[in-house]
Design a protein around this motif. Structure first.
Motif, PDB file in Angstrom:
ATOM      1  N   ALA A   1      17.670  29.438  32.623  1.00  0.00           N
ATOM      2  CA  ALA A   1      17.645  30.580  33.550  1.00  0.00           C
ATOM      3  C   ALA A   1      18.924  31.391  33.400  1.00  0.00           C
ATOM      4  CB  ALA A   1      17.480  30.090  34.996  1.00  0.00           C
ATOM      5  N   ARG A   2      20.040  30.685  33.282  1.00  0.00           N
ATOM      6  CA  ARG A   2      21.304  31.396  33.118  1.00  0.00           C
ATOM      7  C   ARG A   2      21.338  32.108  31.764  1.00  0.00           C
ATOM      8  NH1 ARG A   2      23.186  26.693  35.756  1.00  0.00           N
ATOM      9  NH2 ARG A   2      23.737  25.737  33.736  1.00  0.00           N
ATOM     10  N   VAL A   3      20.821  31.367  30.717  1.00  0.00           N
ATOM     11  CA  VAL A   3      20.787  32.014  29.398  1.00  0.00           C
ATOM     12  C   VAL A   3      19.880  33.240  29.412  1.00  0.00           C
ATOM     13  CG1 VAL A   3      20.048  31.707  27.027  1.00  0.00           C
ATOM     14  CG2 VAL A   3      21.368  29.916  28.156  1.00  0.00           C
ATOM     15  N   ALA A   4      18.720  33.111  30.094  1.00  0.00           N
ATOM     16  CA  ALA A   4      17.795  34.258  30.180  1.00  0.00           C
ATOM     17  C   ALA A   4      18.452  35.431  30.914  1.00  0.00           C
ATOM     18  CB  ALA A   4      16.496  33.828  30.902  1.00  0.00           C
ATOM     19  N   GLU A   5      19.188  35.129  31.958  1.00  0.00           N
ATOM     20  CA  GLU A   5      19.889  36.195  32.691  1.00  0.00           C
ATOM     21  C   GLU A   5      20.912  36.857  31.782  1.00  0.00           C
ATOM     22  OE1 GLU A   5      20.876  38.816  35.575  1.00  0.00           O
ATOM     23  OE2 GLU A   5      19.188  37.388  35.564  1.00  0.00           O
ATOM     24  N   ALA A   6      21.644  36.016  31.015  1.00  0.00           N
ATOM     25  CA  ALA A   6      22.622  36.580  30.070  1.00  0.00           C
ATOM     26  C   ALA A   6      21.917  37.380  28.997  1.00  0.00           C
ATOM     27  CB  ALA A   6      23.449  35.442  29.455  1.00  0.00           C
ATOM     28  N   GLY A   7      20.726  36.909  28.574  1.00  0.00           N
ATOM     29  CA  GLY A   7      19.978  37.643  27.557  1.00  0.00           C
ATOM     30  C   GLY A   7      19.508  38.972  28.081  1.00  0.00           C
ATOM     31  N   ARG A   8      19.080  38.989  29.361  1.00  0.00           N
ATOM     32  CA  ARG A   8      18.671  40.265  29.931  1.00  0.00           C
ATOM     33  C   ARG A   8      19.853  41.193  30.000  1.00  0.00           C
ATOM     34  NH1 ARG A   8      15.559  36.815  33.254  1.00  0.00           N
ATOM     35  NH2 ARG A   8      17.203  36.818  34.855  1.00  0.00           N
ATOM     36  N   GLN A   9      20.999  40.668  30.339  1.00  0.00           N
ATOM     37  CA  GLN A   9      22.185  41.523  30.395  1.00  0.00           C
ATOM     38  C   GLN A   9      22.527  42.046  28.990  1.00  0.00           C
ATOM     39  OE1 GLN A   9      25.255  39.187  32.219  1.00  0.00           O
ATOM     40  NE2 GLN A   9      24.291  39.212  34.291  1.00  0.00           N
ATOM     41  N   VAL A  10      22.432  41.138  27.982  1.00  0.00           N
ATOM     42  CA  VAL A  10      22.725  41.591  26.606  1.00  0.00           C
ATOM     43  C   VAL A  10      21.700  42.627  26.162  1.00  0.00           C
ATOM     44  CG1 VAL A  10      22.785  40.813  24.221  1.00  0.00           C
ATOM     45  CG2 VAL A  10      23.891  39.446  25.979  1.00  0.00           C
ATOM     46  N   ALA A  11      20.411  42.379  26.540  1.00  0.00           N
ATOM     47  CA  ALA A  11      19.361  43.333  26.165  1.00  0.00           C
ATOM     48  C   ALA A  11      19.610  44.693  26.815  1.00  0.00           C
ATOM     49  CB  ALA A  11      17.983  42.757  26.585  1.00  0.00           C
ATOM     50  N   ALA A  12      20.049  44.656  28.072  1.00  0.00           N
ATOM     51  CA  ALA A  12      20.345  45.933  28.738  1.00  0.00           C
ATOM     52  C   ALA A  12      21.510  46.630  28.056  1.00  0.00           C
ATOM     53  CB  ALA A  12      20.651  45.683  30.237  1.00  0.00           C
ATOM     54  N   ALA A  13      22.521  45.856  27.708  1.00  0.00           N
ATOM     55  CA  ALA A  13      23.675  46.449  27.042  1.00  0.00           C
ATOM     56  C   ALA A  13      23.287  46.966  25.670  1.00  0.00           C
ATOM     57  CB  ALA A  13      24.778  45.371  26.925  1.00  0.00           C
ATOM     58  N   SER A  14      22.443  46.204  24.966  1.00  0.00           N
ATOM     59  CA  SER A  14      22.011  46.623  23.631  1.00  0.00           C
ATOM     60  C   SER A  14      21.175  47.886  23.731  1.00  0.00           C
ATOM     61  CB  SER A  14      21.185  45.488  22.988  1.00  0.00           C
ATOM     62  OG  SER A  14      20.660  45.921  21.762  1.00  0.00           O
ATOM     63  N   LYS A  15      20.333  47.955  24.788  1.00  0.00           N
ATOM     64  CA  LYS A  15      19.510  49.146  24.977  1.00  0.00           C
ATOM     65  C   LYS A  15      20.394  50.336  25.312  1.00  0.00           C
ATOM     66  CE  LYS A  15      15.529  50.796  27.602  1.00  0.00           C
ATOM     67  NZ  LYS A  15      14.542  50.466  28.647  1.00  0.00           N
ATOM     68  N   ASP A  16      21.367  50.098  26.125  1.00  0.00           N
ATOM     69  CA  ASP A  16      22.298  51.205  26.475  1.00  0.00           C
ATOM     70  C   ASP A  16      23.062  51.626  25.234  1.00  0.00           C
ATOM     71  OD1 ASP A  16      21.471  51.053  29.115  1.00  0.00           O
ATOM     72  OD2 ASP A  16      23.144  49.759  29.762  1.00  0.00           O
ATOM     73  N   LEU A  17      23.435  50.619  24.392  1.00  0.00           N
ATOM     74  CA  LEU A  17      24.169  50.957  23.176  1.00  0.00           C
ATOM     75  C   LEU A  17      23.301  51.789  22.253  1.00  0.00           C
ATOM     76  CD1 LEU A  17      26.650  50.754  21.332  1.00  0.00           C
ATOM     77  CD2 LEU A  17      25.690  48.542  20.478  1.00  0.00           C
ATOM     78  N   ALA A  18      22.073  51.413  22.122  1.00  0.00           N
ATOM     79  CA  ALA A  18      21.189  52.215  21.247  1.00  0.00           C
ATOM     80  C   ALA A  18      21.006  53.622  21.809  1.00  0.00           C
ATOM     81  CB  ALA A  18      19.828  51.476  21.132  1.00  0.00           C
ATOM     82  N   SER A  19      20.826  53.734  23.119  1.00  0.00           N
ATOM     83  CA  SER A  19      20.669  55.035  23.730  1.00  0.00           C
ATOM     84  C   SER A  19      21.943  55.849  23.566  1.00  0.00           C
ATOM     85  CB  SER A  19      20.346  54.890  25.234  1.00  0.00           C
ATOM     86  OG  SER A  19      19.118  54.214  25.403  1.00  0.00           O
ATOM     87  N   THR A  20      23.043  55.206  23.692  1.00  0.00           N
ATOM     88  CA  THR A  20      24.330  55.869  23.546  1.00  0.00           C
ATOM     89  C   THR A  20      24.516  56.369  22.126  1.00  0.00           C
ATOM     90  OG1 THR A  20      25.281  54.462  25.271  1.00  0.00           O
ATOM     91  CG2 THR A  20      26.826  55.545  23.794  1.00  0.00           C
ATOM     92  N   LEU A  21      24.092  55.536  21.153  1.00  0.00           N
ATOM     93  CA  LEU A  21      24.246  55.951  19.754  1.00  0.00           C
ATOM     94  C   LEU A  21      23.359  57.169  19.467  1.00  0.00           C
ATOM     95  CD1 LEU A  21      24.314  52.560  17.867  1.00  0.00           C
ATOM     96  CD2 LEU A  21      26.198  54.160  18.115  1.00  0.00           C
TER      97      LEU A  21
ATOM     98  N   SER B   1      22.324  59.521  21.617  1.00  0.00           N
ATOM     99  CA  SER B   1      22.907  60.727  22.249  1.00  0.00           C
ATOM    100  C   SER B   1      24.223  61.085  21.604  1.00  0.00           C
ATOM    101  CB  SER B   1      23.092  60.450  23.760  1.00  0.00           C
ATOM    102  OG  SER B   1      23.994  59.385  23.982  1.00  0.00           O
ATOM    103  N   ALA B   2      24.937  60.058  21.061  1.00  0.00           N
ATOM    104  CA  ALA B   2      26.225  60.326  20.412  1.00  0.00           C
ATOM    105  C   ALA B   2      26.016  61.071  19.109  1.00  0.00           C
ATOM    106  CB  ALA B   2      26.956  58.984  20.184  1.00  0.00           C
TER     107      ALA B   2
END
Length: 687
Positions: free
Chosen positions: A282-302, A304-305
């Motif tokens: 559960a903790r790993v899944a939560e961390a994975g969701r956080q990484v996925a959100a960050a990765s998605k934000d990174l892709a979106s940022t790239l 728009s950048a």
């Protein structure tokens, strides 16, 4: 010159002085002294045995007979011996008796041992033992005492045997009275037996009927027993298969039980670990969701950048181509990031699913841990029950096998019982037939015993006593002697009369000359010289014979059946002996006299004067038949005791033959003596 004148001349020569006459008288008395004194000393030694000291010892303890009578034979033996006065009996102890015999106080001792009466009565108990008397002798006291003691013991044994036989016969006759009464009882018993056998016969018939019913029942029982044996065998086989399966089940459950013994603890640990994994996931899944959100934000940022970058590059003066090149480079650079974002997003989704599954596994593991305890308990109970089931199945199989074996034996037993029932029926029929015969036989027995009862003696007390005495001493001795000597001395008299006449003839030639020197010098005929030399000692021998006869018959007191004939026979014997010794002296001189002594000794042992001549050793038998003293003794016996005179002719014939032969030798000696020689003038030996 006649032979009689020669004899008278010789007698005048030997009686010319007082001393020669005394010597001649002494020589004439030699046979009388020898025969008379010896026979006087031995006339009746058995009549004086009451002076011989003897000991009797009684150690007999006695015994009690089957009829209660007391038997004490030892005291009876001692009393009878003392009362008989056959010896000078002394009743003493055994020690005193043995000491007395050893020291010469008693000539012998008779000892009655402790078991004497018991041994005599042992035959009644069918354990016969010979009762023995002990005789103690000492030849240093007297050799003949042993012979006398043995004769006494034999007489006592005979007397005791007669008494014991009488006692046994009396008991036997008493037994006849008892048998008579018992046979009378047996007659009554035979009647009762016949009646009982008739009842037994009826019972045997009923037994035969019952045996038939028993056989029918046994046949039915045998069929059921065979069915039981078959079923028991099948049950035993099924029980054995059940025992085998139960054993296998028990073994498997025991293995399962041993291997699941830690299952509750392990599942609990598994549930706890699964929960921990679920929490971690559960903790790993939560961390994975956080990484996925960050990765998605990174892709979106790239993305728009890149638009901002193109504007800034254009503003910076890059051309569109350069901007496109930079953008293209940026696009190429953002491609991995896009790929990584896609994978991160995929991984995040997978981690979510993993977290959800781990949660479900943790929940299931928790339920499994909760169910593992009861499951393991059930497995353990099943294992324990299967072991009990296996043991019970083994016992059931063993019992069924035993049941099957017992049923088989029961079948065999029932078959034997059926066979026995058949034999019982057959035997019962035979028993009934036999009882018929037995009943008939019992009736015959009753009638036979009744008849036999009349044949069994029932003697009275006096009759038993008389018959017992006869049975105890069935044989008596009735003396019927054709010729008998009155005493021991009379028995020895023929031998010593004959011997005394030989000795008398022998000593005559110690004084008288066998041949007259005057007759030889004048050339007288040889036969006349020999006859004249014999005639003088023959006349003296006649006097010797008459004197010894008178002393023996009158002085010693020995009776003679034919006295005159005996005197004549003694004269004939003396004449023969004188002629034999005259011939030896005439022919051989002094050695001839020695030969006469040797011939006397030979006749002493071969004449048969004491014991029967047949008891002599075989080599002496010819001497007995040839020598004259054997016939002298035989003739004296027949004339003294009164026996048959028929053999007397042979005795006289043999004596006459010796006389004639000796006279011939003397005549030849006289013929030789007519011729002088140096040896005759001076002989080597002169007596």
């Amino acid at each position: 010159m006649t032979a009689l004148r020669l004899a008278l001349t010789e007698l005048r020569r030997v009686t010319a002085g007082r001393l020669p006459r005394a010597a001649l008288a002494t020589l004439v008395l030699v046979p009388t002294l020898y025969g008379g004194l010896y026979l006087y000393a031995n006339k009746d030694p058995y009549g004086n045995l009451d002076r011989v000291p003897a000991a009797v010892v009684v150690e007999d303890a006695g015994t009690t007979l089957a009829n209660g009578e007391r038997l004490e034979v030892g005291d009876q033996v001692a009393t009878s011996l003392v009362d008989s006065r056959s010896f000078d009996w002394h009743r003493v102890t055994q020690a005193a008796a043995r000491t007395g015999v050893e020291g010469g106080e008693y000539d012998f001792a008779v000892i009655v041992p402790k078991e004497f009466s018991a041994d005599l009565a042992s035959s009644a108990e069918f354990t016969p033992r010979q009762a023995k008397l002990q005789v103690v002798t000492n030849d240093a006291n007297n050799y003949l005492a042993r012979t006398i003691a043995n004769q006494v013991a034999a007489q006592v044994t005979k007397s005791v045997a007669s008494q014991v036989s009488s006692t046994a016969a009396n008991q036997l006759l008493t037994g006849f009275t008892t048998i008579h009464g018992k046979v009378a009882d047996a007659v009554d018993g035979a009647g009762t037996l016949a009646s009982g056998l008739a009842d037994a016969d009826r019972g045997a018939r009923e037994l035969a009927t019952g045996a038939g019913s028993l056989r029918a029942g046994q046949e039915k029982l045998l069929g059921g027993t065979r069915e039981l044996s078959s079923g028991a065998t099948e049950a035993a086989s099924g029980a054995e298969r059940l025992a085998t399966g139960a054993g296998a089940l028990g073994s498997g459950l025991a293995t399962l039980d041993s291997r699941t013994s830690t299952l509750p603890a392990d599942t609990r640990r598994l549930a706890e670990g699964a929960q921990q994994v679920a929490d971690g996931n559960a903790r790993v899944a939560e961390a994975g969701r956080q990484v996925a959100a960050a990765s998605k934000d990174l892709a979106s940022t790239l993305t728009s950048a890149q638009g901002d970058l193109a504007d800034r590059l254009r503003e910076a003066g890059f051309t569109d181509d350069q901007v496109q090149q930079v953008l293209a480079a940026a696009t190429r650079a953002s491609g991995p990031i896009e790929d990584a974002n896609a994978r991160v997003q995929t991984a995040s989704g997978q981690l979510d699913r993993l977290s959800s599954g781990a949660a479900q596994v943790a929940t299931g593991a928790d339920r499994l841990a909760a169910a593992a305890g009861p499951l393991q308990t059930g497995i353990h109970r099943a294992a324990t029950g299967s072991a009990t089931l296996s043991t019970g199945a083994d016992d059931l199989a063993s019992g069924n096998r035993a049941l099957a074996a017992g049923a088989t034996k029961l079948v065999a037993g029932q078959e034997q019982a059926l066979s026995g029932a058949s034999r019982l029926g057959t035997g019962a029929n035979k028993l009934a037939d036999g009882l018929d015969q037995l009943s008939t036989g019992a009736a015959s027995l009753r009638d036979g015993l009744a008849k036999g009862l009349k044949s069994i003696p029932d003697p009275s007390a006096d009759q038993r006593k008389a018959v017992a005495q006869t049975l105890g001493n069935p044989v008596g001795v009735q003396a019927n002697s054709l010729a008998s000597a009155a005493s021991y001395g009379a028995g020895l008299a023929p031998f010593f009369l004959s011997l005394s006449l030989w000795i008398g003839a022998y000593v005559l030639f110690l004084l008288l000359k066998p041949l007259s020197s005057r007759a030889l010098a004048t050339g007288q005929p040889s036969w006349r010289t020999a006859l004249g030399g014999w005639l003088a000692p023959a006349l003296l021998g006649l006097v010797q014979a008459v004197l010894v006869f008178a002393i023996v018959t009158r002085g010693v007191g020995i009776d003679v059946a034919r006295p005159l004939a005996l005197i004549g026979y003694l004269v004939a014997v003396s004449a023969t002996f004188v002629m034999v010794l005259h011939a030896l002296a005439a022919r051989f001189g002094a050695p001839g006299k020695f030969l006469g002594l040797v011939l006397m000794v030979v006749q002493l042992v071969s004449a048969g004067g004491t014991f029967p001549w047949q008891t002599l050793p075989e080599p002496l038998h010819p001497l007995h038949h040839v020598l004259p003293m054997s016939y002298a003794v035989d003739g004296v016996r027949r004339l003294m005791y009164g026996g048959s005179l028929a053999p007397l002719a042979l005795d006289l014939a043999v004596l006459l033959a010796w006389f004639v032969a000796a006279f011939a030798v003397a005549t030849w000696a006289a013929h030789r003596a007519g011729r002088w020689s140096a040896l005759r003038i001076k002989p080597e030996l002169a007596i």
